[in-house]
Design a protein around this motif. Structure first.
Motif, PDB file in Angstrom:
ATOM      1  N   LEU A 139      10.226 -19.562  -8.795  1.00  0.00           N
ATOM      2  CA  LEU A 139      11.135 -20.068  -9.751  1.00  0.00           C
ATOM      3  C   LEU A 139      10.440 -21.558 -10.185  1.00  0.00           C
ATOM      4  CD1 LEU A 139      13.598 -19.937 -11.229  1.00  0.00           C
ATOM      5  CD2 LEU A 139      14.678 -20.848  -9.361  1.00  0.00           C
ATOM      6  N   GLY A 140       9.910 -22.063  -9.176  1.00  0.00           N
ATOM      7  CA  GLY A 140       9.358 -23.640  -9.406  1.00  0.00           C
ATOM      8  C   GLY A 140       8.109 -23.188 -10.292  1.00  0.00           C
ATOM      9  N   LYS A 141       7.399 -22.318 -10.112  1.00  0.00           N
ATOM     10  CA  LYS A 141       6.192 -22.017 -10.927  1.00  0.00           C
ATOM     11  C   LYS A 141       6.540 -21.861 -12.180  1.00  0.00           C
ATOM     12  CE  LYS A 141       2.230 -22.460  -8.197  1.00  0.00           C
ATOM     13  NZ  LYS A 141       0.969 -22.735  -8.740  1.00  0.00           N
ATOM     14  N   PHE A 142       7.353 -20.785 -12.694  1.00  0.00           N
ATOM     15  CA  PHE A 142       7.973 -20.516 -13.818  1.00  0.00           C
ATOM     16  C   PHE A 142       8.409 -21.807 -14.322  1.00  0.00           C
ATOM     17  CE2 PHE A 142       9.472 -16.025 -12.126  1.00  0.00           C
ATOM     18  CZ  PHE A 142       8.340 -15.752 -12.098  1.00  0.00           C
ATOM     19  N   ARG A 143       9.254 -22.452 -13.915  1.00  0.00           N
ATOM     20  CA  ARG A 143       9.932 -23.684 -14.485  1.00  0.00           C
ATOM     21  C   ARG A 143       8.906 -24.747 -15.120  1.00  0.00           C
ATOM     22  NH1 ARG A 143      13.436 -24.459 -10.789  1.00  0.00           N
ATOM     23  NH2 ARG A 143      12.142 -25.989  -9.702  1.00  0.00           N
ATOM     24  N   VAL A 203       9.214 -16.026 -31.149  1.00  0.00           N
ATOM     25  CA  VAL A 203       7.802 -16.493 -30.523  1.00  0.00           C
ATOM     26  C   VAL A 203       8.110 -17.419 -29.443  1.00  0.00           C
ATOM     27  CG1 VAL A 203       5.928 -18.135 -30.817  1.00  0.00           C
ATOM     28  CG2 VAL A 203       6.396 -16.711 -32.840  1.00  0.00           C
ATOM     29  N   LEU A 204       9.273 -18.238 -29.595  1.00  0.00           N
ATOM     30  CA  LEU A 204       9.717 -18.921 -28.426  1.00  0.00           C
ATOM     31  C   LEU A 204      10.103 -17.874 -27.276  1.00  0.00           C
ATOM     32  CD1 LEU A 204       9.897 -21.915 -27.471  1.00  0.00           C
ATOM     33  CD2 LEU A 204      12.401 -21.751 -28.028  1.00  0.00           C
ATOM     34  N   GLY A 205      10.960 -17.002 -27.625  1.00  0.00           N
ATOM     35  CA  GLY A 205      11.349 -15.978 -26.622  1.00  0.00           C
ATOM     36  C   GLY A 205      10.181 -15.186 -25.830  1.00  0.00           C
ATOM     37  N   GLY A 206       9.105 -14.955 -26.786  1.00  0.00           N
ATOM     38  CA  GLY A 206       8.006 -14.346 -26.447  1.00  0.00           C
ATOM     39  C   GLY A 206       7.343 -15.046 -25.345  1.00  0.00           C
ATOM     40  N   ILE A 207       7.230 -16.459 -25.397  1.00  0.00           N
ATOM     41  CA  ILE A 207       6.456 -17.277 -24.470  1.00  0.00           C
ATOM     42  C   ILE A 207       7.394 -17.295 -23.101  1.00  0.00           C
ATOM     43  CG2 ILE A 207       5.985 -19.657 -24.092  1.00  0.00           C
ATOM     44  CD1 ILE A 207       5.377 -19.795 -27.051  1.00  0.00           C
ATOM     45  N   PHE A 208       8.719 -17.330 -23.332  1.00  0.00           N
ATOM     46  CA  PHE A 208       9.536 -17.582 -22.121  1.00  0.00           C
ATOM     47  C   PHE A 208       9.583 -16.394 -21.216  1.00  0.00           C
ATOM     48  CE2 PHE A 208      13.719 -17.239 -20.103  1.00  0.00           C
ATOM     49  CZ  PHE A 208      13.924 -18.664 -19.745  1.00  0.00           C
ATOM     50  N   PHE A 209       8.972 -15.132 -21.923  1.00  0.00           N
ATOM     51  CA  PHE A 209       8.846 -14.223 -20.798  1.00  0.00           C
ATOM     52  C   PHE A 209       7.379 -13.789 -20.452  1.00  0.00           C
ATOM     53  CE2 PHE A 209      12.940 -12.687 -22.762  1.00  0.00           C
ATOM     54  CZ  PHE A 209      13.401 -12.517 -21.423  1.00  0.00           C
ATOM     55  N   LEU A 210       6.331 -14.243 -21.385  1.00  0.00           N
ATOM     56  CA  LEU A 210       5.107 -13.902 -21.110  1.00  0.00           C
ATOM     57  C   LEU A 210       4.510 -14.671 -20.106  1.00  0.00           C
ATOM     58  CD1 LEU A 210       2.568 -12.130 -22.082  1.00  0.00           C
ATOM     59  CD2 LEU A 210       1.930 -13.885 -23.617  1.00  0.00           C
ATOM     60  N   LEU A 211       4.698 -15.816 -20.009  1.00  0.00           N
ATOM     61  CA  LEU A 211       4.378 -16.937 -19.247  1.00  0.00           C
ATOM     62  C   LEU A 211       4.744 -16.630 -17.731  1.00  0.00           C
ATOM     63  CD1 LEU A 211       1.948 -19.222 -19.226  1.00  0.00           C
ATOM     64  CD2 LEU A 211       3.916 -20.661 -19.007  1.00  0.00           C
ATOM     65  N   PRO A 212       5.956 -16.658 -17.405  1.00  0.00           N
ATOM     66  CA  PRO A 212       6.253 -16.084 -16.277  1.00  0.00           C
ATOM     67  C   PRO A 212       5.585 -14.732 -15.695  1.00  0.00           C
ATOM     68  CG  PRO A 212       8.238 -16.982 -17.313  1.00  0.00           C
ATOM     69  CD  PRO A 212       6.933 -16.740 -18.285  1.00  0.00           C
ATOM     70  N   PHE A 213       5.776 -13.733 -16.473  1.00  0.00           N
ATOM     71  CA  PHE A 213       4.814 -12.636 -16.164  1.00  0.00           C
ATOM     72  C   PHE A 213       3.617 -12.879 -15.850  1.00  0.00           C
ATOM     73  CE2 PHE A 213       3.221  -8.449 -17.379  1.00  0.00           C
ATOM     74  CZ  PHE A 213       3.593  -7.615 -16.489  1.00  0.00           C
TER      75      PHE A 213
END
Length: 304
Positions: free
Chosen positions: A209-213, A244-254
């Motif tokens: 979670l810390g890495k995601f944030r 695009v913002l939503g795409g980044i929100f899922f792509l980077l944590p993945f």
């Protein structure tokens, strides 16, 4: 001497490929498949496909200009041999993209690729040390290292985005935002030493979670200014910026999750293939993310 150097580089590439767990005989077929996929995508999206191909080669050529690497080559070879090696390396690197551009009769882009290869053969950048300040803190380290290895690419993408705003081309701006986000995704290829994790006080879920944030915050430092300006200038198309913002929100944590699925090794073919599947059909990430998230938690239990 040059032949021995090329043989050594071939052996290193072979070992890196074998580390993925795949037999070396598959390598030519993967290369051909990647080239065909690039060719097909460029047929569908010739303009943005050409930009993507050029920018990808731009970043790869930039990585070969690293100072320590080139200092070693200069100390090992005569100046003439050094120039030949650098030109040969860059030529081999751009060859697949150059052939694709020729097949599509994109002469200007093909010529630009040759110019890039020649220019970068004689450039040396000191961008990998502590001389380049970054807007990021030391924890986590990915964005510090990644930024110093890609700052030139990010600068080019910002310039292209500025051109997009000037000529009122919203697609070009979104392309640049997507390019920056993908660049940030590749920051998570390199695993940290194990003692970094041993010294962490969090449990696996808290650690991730810390890495995601932190990763999202740092990625948004790059992309949010462009998206906010996009929403203001192209107010009728604000929903595209939101997508695009939503795409980044899922792509980077993945991408972060895949890193810790593979840990302590680097991301190899299985994880890279999962990421490629999400690129080809993005909604698939909603199904794959939970599966890999729990795999990452299970793997991190061995280190935290």
């Amino acid at each position: 001497m040059i032949n021995n150097y090329l043989k050594l580089q071939y052996k290193l590439l072979t070992r890196h490929f074998k580390a993925t767990g795949l037999p070396i005989v598959i390598a030519p077929f993967l290369l051909l498949g990647t080239c065909y996929l690039s060719y097909y995508l460029m047929l569908q999206y010739p303009v943005f496909g050409s930009y993507t191909l050029l920018l990808s080669n731009f970043q790869l050529l930039f990585l070969l200009t690293e100072k320590n690497r080139n200092d070693f080559l200069k100390n090992t070879f005569h100046k003439s041999d050094f120039c030949k090696i650098r030109l040969l390396e860059n030529g081999i690197l751009i060859l697949p993209s150059f052939i694709i551009l020729l097949l599509l009769k994109l002469w200007i882009y093909a010529a630009a690729l040759i110019i890039l290869a020649i220019v970068f053969a004689f450039l040396i950048f000191k961008a990998f040390g502590q001389s380049i300040p970054t807007p990021f803190t030391k924890k986590p380290f990915e964005f510090i290292i990644g930024f110093r290895r890609s700052y030139l690419l990010i600068l080019v993408l910002y310039i292209l985005a500025a051109i997009g705003f000037y000529v009122l081309n919203p697609n070009l701006v979104l392309f640049c935002v997507g390019g920056i986000a993908l660049t940030c995704v590749f920051y998570y290829q390199v695993p940290e030493p194990q003692f970094y994790l041993w010294n962490n006080r969090h449990k696996p879920a808290g650690f991730l979670l810390g890495k995601f944030r932190r990763g999202l915050l740092q990625c948004f430092l790059f992309t949010l200014p462009l998206l906010l300006l996009y929403s203001f200038i192209f107010s009728s198309a604000w929903f595209n910026a939101l997508i695009v913002l939503g795409g980044i929100f899922f792509l980077l944590p993945f991408a972060i999750t895949l890193k810790y699925v593979a840990y302590p090794r680097e991301i190899n073919f299985p994880e890279g293939f999962a990421l490629l599947l999400c690129f080809s059909f993005y909604p698939l990430i909603l199904a794959l993310f939970p599966f890999y998230y729990f795999k990452a938690l299970k793997n991190l239990n061995n280190y935290l």
